[in-house]
Design an enzyme around this catalytic site. Structure first.
Site, PDB file in Angstrom:
ATOM      1  N   SER A   1     -76.251 113.971 -34.586  1.00 18.18           N
ATOM      2  CA  SER A   1     -76.274 114.619 -33.272  1.00 18.18           C
ATOM      3  C   SER A   1     -77.691 115.039 -32.910  1.00 18.18           C
ATOM      4  O   SER A   1     -78.496 115.401 -33.786  1.00 18.18           O
ATOM      5  CB  SER A   1     -75.383 115.858 -33.348  1.00 18.18           C
ATOM      6  OG  SER A   1     -75.581 116.678 -32.226  1.00 18.18           O
TER       7      SER A   1
ATOM      8  N   TYR B   1     -72.352 124.180 -37.604  1.00 16.94           N
ATOM      9  CA  TYR B   1     -72.076 122.782 -37.224  1.00 16.94           C
ATOM     10  C   TYR B   1     -73.368 121.959 -37.323  1.00 16.94           C
ATOM     11  O   TYR B   1     -73.389 120.889 -37.945  1.00 16.94           O
ATOM     12  CB  TYR B   1     -71.508 122.710 -35.795  1.00 16.94           C
ATOM     13  CG  TYR B   1     -71.497 121.293 -35.262  1.00 16.94           C
ATOM     14  CD1 TYR B   1     -70.568 120.364 -35.719  1.00 16.94           C
ATOM     15  CD2 TYR B   1     -72.446 120.869 -34.320  1.00 16.94           C
ATOM     16  CE1 TYR B   1     -70.578 119.049 -35.261  1.00 16.94           C
ATOM     17  CE2 TYR B   1     -72.459 119.560 -33.861  1.00 16.94           C
ATOM     18  CZ  TYR B   1     -71.532 118.655 -34.334  1.00 16.94           C
ATOM     19  OH  TYR B   1     -71.554 117.360 -33.889  1.00 16.94           O
TER      20      TYR B   1
ATOM     21  N   LYS C   1     -74.693 118.639 -39.862  1.00 14.15           N
ATOM     22  CA  LYS C   1     -75.284 117.340 -39.468  1.00 14.15           C
ATOM     23  C   LYS C   1     -76.614 117.128 -40.194  1.00 14.15           C
ATOM     24  O   LYS C   1     -76.903 116.034 -40.679  1.00 14.15           O
ATOM     25  CB  LYS C   1     -75.471 117.268 -37.949  1.00 14.15           C
ATOM     26  CG  LYS C   1     -74.166 117.199 -37.177  1.00 14.15           C
ATOM     27  CD  LYS C   1     -73.368 115.936 -37.485  1.00 14.15           C
ATOM     28  CE  LYS C   1     -71.981 115.945 -36.903  1.00 14.15           C
ATOM     29  NZ  LYS C   1     -71.079 114.926 -37.441  1.00 14.15           N
TER      30      LYS C   1
HETATM   31  P1  NAD Z   1     -63.217 114.283 -32.023  1.00 14.21           P
HETATM   32  O1  NAD Z   1     -62.830 115.621 -32.501  1.00 14.21           O
HETATM   33  O2  NAD Z   1     -62.609 113.770 -30.769  1.00 14.21           O
HETATM   34  O3  NAD Z   1     -62.962 113.187 -33.156  1.00 14.21           O
HETATM   35  C1  NAD Z   1     -63.059 113.483 -34.528  1.00 14.21           C
HETATM   36  C2  NAD Z   1     -61.834 112.894 -35.200  1.00 14.21           C
HETATM   37  O4  NAD Z   1     -61.942 113.131 -36.610  1.00 14.21           O
HETATM   38  C3  NAD Z   1     -60.527 113.536 -34.738  1.00 14.21           C
HETATM   39  O5  NAD Z   1     -59.574 112.525 -34.482  1.00 14.21           O
HETATM   40  C4  NAD Z   1     -60.091 114.393 -35.929  1.00 14.21           C
HETATM   41  O6  NAD Z   1     -58.690 114.500 -36.018  1.00 14.21           O
HETATM   42  C5  NAD Z   1     -60.695 113.625 -37.082  1.00 14.21           C
HETATM   43  N1  NAD Z   1     -61.009 114.405 -38.282  1.00 14.21           N
HETATM   44  C6  NAD Z   1     -61.711 115.560 -38.385  1.00 14.21           C
HETATM   45  N2  NAD Z   1     -61.832 115.927 -39.669  1.00 14.21           N
HETATM   46  C7  NAD Z   1     -61.184 114.987 -40.400  1.00 14.21           C
HETATM   47  C8  NAD Z   1     -60.966 114.797 -41.786  1.00 14.21           C
HETATM   48  N3  NAD Z   1     -61.416 115.673 -42.691  1.00 14.21           N
HETATM   49  N4  NAD Z   1     -60.285 113.705 -42.196  1.00 14.21           N
HETATM   50  C9  NAD Z   1     -59.811 112.805 -41.292  1.00 14.21           C
HETATM   51  N5  NAD Z   1     -59.984 112.942 -39.964  1.00 14.21           N
HETATM   52  C10 NAD Z   1     -60.675 114.011 -39.533  1.00 14.21           C
HETATM   53  O7  NAD Z   1     -64.820 114.272 -31.927  1.00 14.21           O
HETATM   54  P2  NAD Z   1     -65.806 113.188 -31.285  1.00 14.21           P
HETATM   55  O8  NAD Z   1     -66.385 113.785 -30.050  1.00 14.21           O
HETATM   56  O9  NAD Z   1     -65.164 111.875 -31.225  1.00 14.21           O
HETATM   57  O10 NAD Z   1     -66.954 113.208 -32.382  1.00 14.21           O
HETATM   58  C11 NAD Z   1     -67.026 112.232 -33.399  1.00 14.21           C
HETATM   59  C12 NAD Z   1     -68.247 112.492 -34.244  1.00 14.21           C
HETATM   60  O11 NAD Z   1     -69.409 112.492 -33.420  1.00 14.21           O
HETATM   61  C13 NAD Z   1     -68.242 113.840 -34.962  1.00 14.21           C
HETATM   62  O12 NAD Z   1     -68.841 113.665 -36.230  1.00 14.21           O
HETATM   63  C14 NAD Z   1     -69.118 114.707 -34.089  1.00 14.21           C
HETATM   64  O13 NAD Z   1     -69.715 115.743 -34.821  1.00 14.21           O
HETATM   65  C15 NAD Z   1     -70.142 113.694 -33.626  1.00 14.21           C
HETATM   66  N6  NAD Z   1     -70.798 114.058 -32.365  1.00 14.21           N
HETATM   67  C16 NAD Z   1     -70.047 114.360 -31.280  1.00 14.21           C
HETATM   68  C17 NAD Z   1     -70.671 114.722 -30.093  1.00 14.21           C
HETATM   69  C18 NAD Z   1     -69.876 115.108 -28.876  1.00 14.21           C
HETATM   70  O14 NAD Z   1     -70.400 115.812 -28.015  1.00 14.21           O
HETATM   71  N7  NAD Z   1     -68.648 114.667 -28.732  1.00 14.21           N
HETATM   72  C19 NAD Z   1     -72.080 114.738 -30.022  1.00 14.21           C
HETATM   73  C20 NAD Z   1     -72.818 114.417 -31.166  1.00 14.21           C
HETATM   74  C21 NAD Z   1     -72.163 114.070 -32.339  1.00 14.21           C
HETATM   75  C1  WQD Z   2     -74.263 120.912 -21.265  1.00 10.69           C
HETATM   76  C2  WQD Z   2     -74.933 121.800 -20.237  1.00 10.69           C
HETATM   77  C3  WQD Z   2     -74.571 124.160 -20.585  1.00 10.69           C
HETATM   78  C4  WQD Z   2     -70.307 124.218 -19.786  1.00 10.69           C
HETATM   79  C5  WQD Z   2     -73.059 120.229 -27.140  1.00 10.69           C
HETATM   80  C6  WQD Z   2     -73.333 120.592 -28.566  1.00 10.69           C
HETATM   81  C7  WQD Z   2     -74.187 119.524 -29.219  1.00 10.69           C
HETATM   82  C8  WQD Z   2     -73.559 118.143 -29.056  1.00 10.69           C
HETATM   83  C9  WQD Z   2     -73.213 117.866 -27.626  1.00 10.69           C
HETATM   84  C10 WQD Z   2     -72.176 117.642 -30.969  1.00 10.69           C
HETATM   85  C11 WQD Z   2     -75.576 123.047 -20.860  1.00 10.69           C
HETATM   86  C12 WQD Z   2     -73.956 123.693 -19.276  1.00 10.69           C
HETATM   87  C13 WQD Z   2     -71.609 123.812 -19.957  1.00 10.69           C
HETATM   88  C14 WQD Z   2     -69.989 125.035 -18.677  1.00 10.69           C
HETATM   89  C15 WQD Z   2     -72.284 124.945 -17.989  1.00 10.69           C
HETATM   90  N1  WQD Z   2     -72.317 118.043 -29.772  1.00 10.69           N
HETATM   91  N2  WQD Z   2     -72.581 124.160 -19.077  1.00 10.69           N
HETATM   92  N3  WQD Z   2     -71.000 125.353 -17.813  1.00 10.69           N
HETATM   93  O1  WQD Z   2     -74.487 122.331 -25.238  1.00 10.69           O
HETATM   94  O2  WQD Z   2     -75.801 120.297 -24.510  1.00 10.69           O
HETATM   95  O3  WQD Z   2     -74.298 120.137 -26.430  1.00 10.69           O
HETATM   96  O4  WQD Z   2     -72.407 118.948 -27.096  1.00 10.69           O
HETATM   97  O5  WQD Z   2     -72.998 117.292 -31.758  1.00 10.69           O
HETATM   98  O6  WQD Z   2     -74.300 119.871 -30.559  1.00 10.69           O
HETATM   99  O7  WQD Z   2     -74.008 121.841 -28.589  1.00 10.69           O
HETATM  100  O8  WQD Z   2     -73.321 120.344 -24.180  1.00 10.69           O
HETATM  101  O9  WQD Z   2     -71.572 120.035 -22.497  1.00 10.69           O
HETATM  102  O10 WQD Z   2     -71.677 122.227 -23.757  1.00 10.69           O
HETATM  103  O11 WQD Z   2     -73.425 121.718 -22.086  1.00 10.69           O
HETATM  104  O12 WQD Z   2     -73.155 125.274 -17.176  1.00 10.69           O
HETATM  105  O13 WQD Z   2     -68.847 125.459 -18.495  1.00 10.69           O
HETATM  106  O14 WQD Z   2     -73.917 122.301 -19.334  1.00 10.69           O
HETATM  107  O15 WQD Z   2     -75.171 125.416 -20.415  1.00 10.69           O
HETATM  108  O16 WQD Z   2     -76.745 123.290 -20.144  1.00 10.69           O
HETATM  109  P1  WQD Z   2     -74.558 120.904 -25.077  1.00 10.69           P
HETATM  110  P2  WQD Z   2     -72.392 121.097 -23.142  1.00 10.69           P
END
Ligand code: NAD
Ligand code: WQD
Length: 355
Positions: free
Chosen positions: A128, A153, A157
């Site tokens: 991330s 969190y 990562k």
């Molecule tokens: P999500 O929660 O929709 O998907 C994660 C999936 O993993 C879910 O289906 C959950 O049930 C499953 N899971 C969690 N722990 C598990 C375990 N121990 N064993 C088996 N299954 C398990 O999340 P996502 O948005 O699809 O994110 C996927 C990956 O990408 C994650 O590693 C997350 O940290 C990373 N990521 C997400 C974002 C984002 O904003 N969505 C941004 C950066 C990184």
């Molecule tokens: C985006 C912008 C908020 C909600 C998060 C995690 C990051 C990564 C991606 C996993 C910001 C603003 C939001 C609302 C708002 N995930 N906002 N009103 O914070 O950039 O990143 O998701 O790895 O680790 O921190 O994403 O979508 O929460 O926010 O004004 O109700 O929208 O302040 O500027 P963020 P976000």
């Protein structure tokens, strides 16, 4: 030719489900391992509707050796692992750090042990942009310093990336990349799969779509006094289908590598930043739906701006984001509208659970 089976942990989740669809399209054979801690079983049916394939599903925990061993016993050799499974709620991780360490680090540990034990040659890890914290220079490049994480969190990562790198440096025959995603948004063009936030969404776009749908009263824009052109925060929003495709390109990149041991990291973003108000206005323009909103105080922990340097992925993975912000936001709305109509019927007793 031997089938290229890919074990997709978290394959029922938001990014995982879209990646499973793209894996099938690219000729791979995905196998899902998910414990449904943050996803719904009907997504598996939806994947079948989109791909026309019965993608094998194993219900289990990727941090439990026994669950993982069961998958390998049943499925045999894997060409690769894409490790999505993790808990991802930043705020929740602050109040439940041990749960995050156990799930996210335990999951990584078990999957690395499995890669070694069962001789899986390729590994893709979901990292991330959160690992950069508040970067000094923009766009942020992969060699920017990794600072102390702002949440457990984020720590998971950083540590998981480090575990992967150190493991590979030990000389194990494994090729791997960490993909540092920026802000994934949007949904599949079919409207059949998309993000399923539990409870009140913390992320911007699901909050916008739920407010537009009348589920939430008003969107709070967290701060308009940042040092950005309109005062609201800037992020790099990446369409989830582009992000899914990046995983296919990452596998192909690892396949091209002639060495048996390899590790690198890549930003996966568009390279462009958009402010919160830009996202809001673009959403209203493409959907024609007004979103009630008000300016609220800053949210603790937010940084003013971050967006990716996307050149390394373009050059080496041969990947770049193709889909527009407009496309991403209208697909989020299509998913919200379709999913909601099913849920609404269910509540009125006119249909069963979504399928
Ligand atoms: P999500 O929660 O929709 O998907 C994660 C999936 O993993 C879910 O289906 C959950 O049930 C499953 N899971 C969690 N722990 C598990 C375990 N121990 N064993 C088996 N299954 C398990 O999340 P996502 O948005 O699809 O994110 C996927 C990956 O990408 C994650 O590693 C997350 O940290 C990373 N990521 C997400 C974002 C984002 O904003 N969505 C941004 C950066 C990184
Ligand atoms: C985006 C912008 C908020 C909600 C998060 C995690 C990051 C990564 C991606 C996993 C910001 C603003 C939001 C609302 C708002 N995930 N906002 N009103 O914070 O950039 O990143 O998701 O790895 O680790 O921190 O994403 O979508 O929460 O926010 O004004 O109700 O929208 O302040 O500027 P963020 P976000």
């Amino acid at each position: 030719m031997r089938a290229k089976k890919i074990l997709v942990t978290g394959g029922a989740g938001y990014i995982g489900s879209h990646t499973v669809v793209e894996l099938v399209r690219a000729g791979y054979e995905p196998v899902i391992l998910d414990n449904f801690s943050n996803s719904e079983r009907f997504i598996i049916t939806r994947i079948r509707k989109i791909t026309g394939r019965n993608v094998p599903l194993h219900t289990g925990d990727c941090a439990f050796r026994e669950d993982v061993a069961r998958v390998f016993r049943k499925e045999g050799h894997f060409h690769g692992i894409i490790h999505f499974a993790a808990l991802k709620a930043v705020e929740e991780s602050v109040s439940q750090p041990l749960r995050y360490y156990r799930n996210n680090l335990g999951g990584m540990l078990t999957m690395l042990e499995a890669a070694e034990q069962y001789r899986v040659p390729n590994f893709v890890f979901s990292s991330s942009c959160t690992i950069y914290g508040n970067p000094d220079k923009l766009p942020v490049r992969e060699n920017a310093p990794v600072r102390k994480a702002a949440s457990p969190y984020g720590e998971t990562k950083q540590i998981a990336e480090q575990m992967l790198e150190t493991f590979i440096q030990s000389g194990v025959p494994l090729k791997a990349v960490s993909l540092r995603y920026f802000n994934p948004i949007g949904a599949h063009s079919s409207g059949l799969i998309g993000e399923l936030p539990l409870g009140v969404p913390k992320n911007l776009v699901p909050f916008i779509t739920q407010t537009a749908a009348g589920l939430r009263k008003i969107l709070q824009v967290y701060g308009d006094d940042y040092s950005t052109p309109d005062g609201t925060c800037i992020r790099d929003y990446i369409h989830v289908v582009d992000l899914a495709v990046a995983h296919i390109r990452a596998l192909m990149y690892l396949e091209r590598k002639r060495t048996r041991t390899f590790y690198d990291v890549f930003n996966i973003g568009t390279g462009r930043g958009h402010s919160v108000l830009e996202i809001l206005r673009t959403f209203e323009k493409v959907t024609g739906v007004k979103v009630p909103h008000k300016i609220a105080p800053r949210r603790s922990g937010d940084i003013a701006k971050i967006y990716a340097a996307a050149g390394k992925a373009k050059k080496e993975l041969r990947w770049h984001a193709k889909r527009s912000l407009e496309d991403a936001l209208s697909s989020s709305w299509a998913w919200q509208s379709q999913f909601l109509s099913i849920e609404a019927k269910r509540k009125l007793g006119q249909s069963k659970s979504p399928s």
